[in-house]
Design a protein around this motif. Sequence first.
Motif, short mmCIF file in Angstrom:
data_model
loop_
_atom_site.label_atom_id
_atom_site.label_comp_id
_atom_site.label_asym_id
_atom_site.label_seq_id
_atom_site.Cartn_x
_atom_site.Cartn_y
_atom_site.Cartn_z
N LYS A 32 0.83 -1.20 0.00
CA LYS A 32 0.00 0.00 0.00
C LYS A 32 0.87 1.26 0.00
CE LYS A 32 -3.73 2.27 2.45
NZ LYS A 32 -4.67 2.24 3.55
N GLY A 33 0.53 2.19 -0.88
CA GLY A 33 1.22 3.47 -0.93
C GLY A 33 2.52 3.46 -1.71
N VAL A 34 2.88 2.33 -2.32
CA VAL A 34 4.11 2.25 -3.09
C VAL A 34 3.75 2.02 -4.56
CG1 VAL A 34 6.26 0.97 -3.46
CG2 VAL A 34 5.42 1.35 -1.14
N ASN A 35 4.37 2.77 -5.42
CA ASN A 35 4.13 2.63 -6.86
C ASN A 35 5.34 2.01 -7.53
OD1 ASN A 35 1.56 4.01 -6.91
ND2 ASN A 35 2.73 5.87 -6.50
N TYR A 36 5.08 1.23 -8.55
CA TYR A 36 6.13 0.64 -9.37
C TYR A 36 6.17 1.39 -10.68
CZ TYR A 36 8.61 -2.78 -12.24
OH TYR A 36 9.50 -3.40 -13.07
N TYR A 63 7.45 10.78 -4.76
CA TYR A 63 8.59 10.72 -3.84
C TYR A 63 8.23 10.00 -2.55
CZ TYR A 63 11.34 13.87 -6.73
OH TYR A 63 12.06 14.43 -7.75
N PRO A 64 9.19 9.34 -1.94
CA PRO A 64 10.56 9.14 -2.40
C PRO A 64 10.60 8.11 -3.53
CG PRO A 64 10.21 7.91 -0.38
CD PRO A 64 8.94 8.68 -0.65
N VAL A 65 11.62 8.22 -4.36
CA VAL A 65 11.80 7.31 -5.49
C VAL A 65 13.08 6.51 -5.27
CG1 VAL A 65 12.16 7.12 -7.98
CG2 VAL A 65 10.60 8.86 -7.07
N LEU A 66 12.95 5.22 -5.36
CA LEU A 66 14.10 4.32 -5.32
C LEU A 66 14.34 3.85 -6.74
CD1 LEU A 66 16.18 2.40 -3.96
CD2 LEU A 66 14.31 0.77 -3.75
N SER A 67 15.53 4.09 -7.26
CA SER A 67 15.89 3.64 -8.60
C SER A 67 16.85 2.48 -8.48
CB SER A 67 16.56 4.76 -9.39
OG SER A 67 15.68 5.84 -9.56
#
Length: 125
Positions: A32-36, A63-67
């Motif tokens: 929940k709350g995380v986008n891919y 944000y935040p974005v993990l790459s």
Amino acid sequence: MDLRIHGTNDLALNPEKIGAIQAEKNAVAKIKGVNYFSNPSEQIPNEKYIETFTKIMSNTDNYPVLSHCYHGMGRAEMYSALYRIEYENFTNEYARQGVRALLEFSSFDDGAPKGEYLKAYKSRK
């Protein structure tokens, strides 16, 4: 932001398997709350990859974005440097020097494809 790309001829730098990429996407969808976000980039980004990247990064709701990429030391570092140029006003050289603890003899070195790409990169601002 998943930078992995499947199906290239460079298995040393791009060993991704389509099943692993899909499994990650499915797992993230359950949080929940995380986008891919998928931005399957080559080692040297083209305009399409940069457009996708800036679209994702320009929306602060993301944000935040993990790459990440497969090894965590090629495409991920490239996009970190591009972020610094586009959003933190780093000079190209300062961003390039910040990608590797040992710049010399890396793929970001002077004369190396990634190093030369970052040195010549033109900010969209």
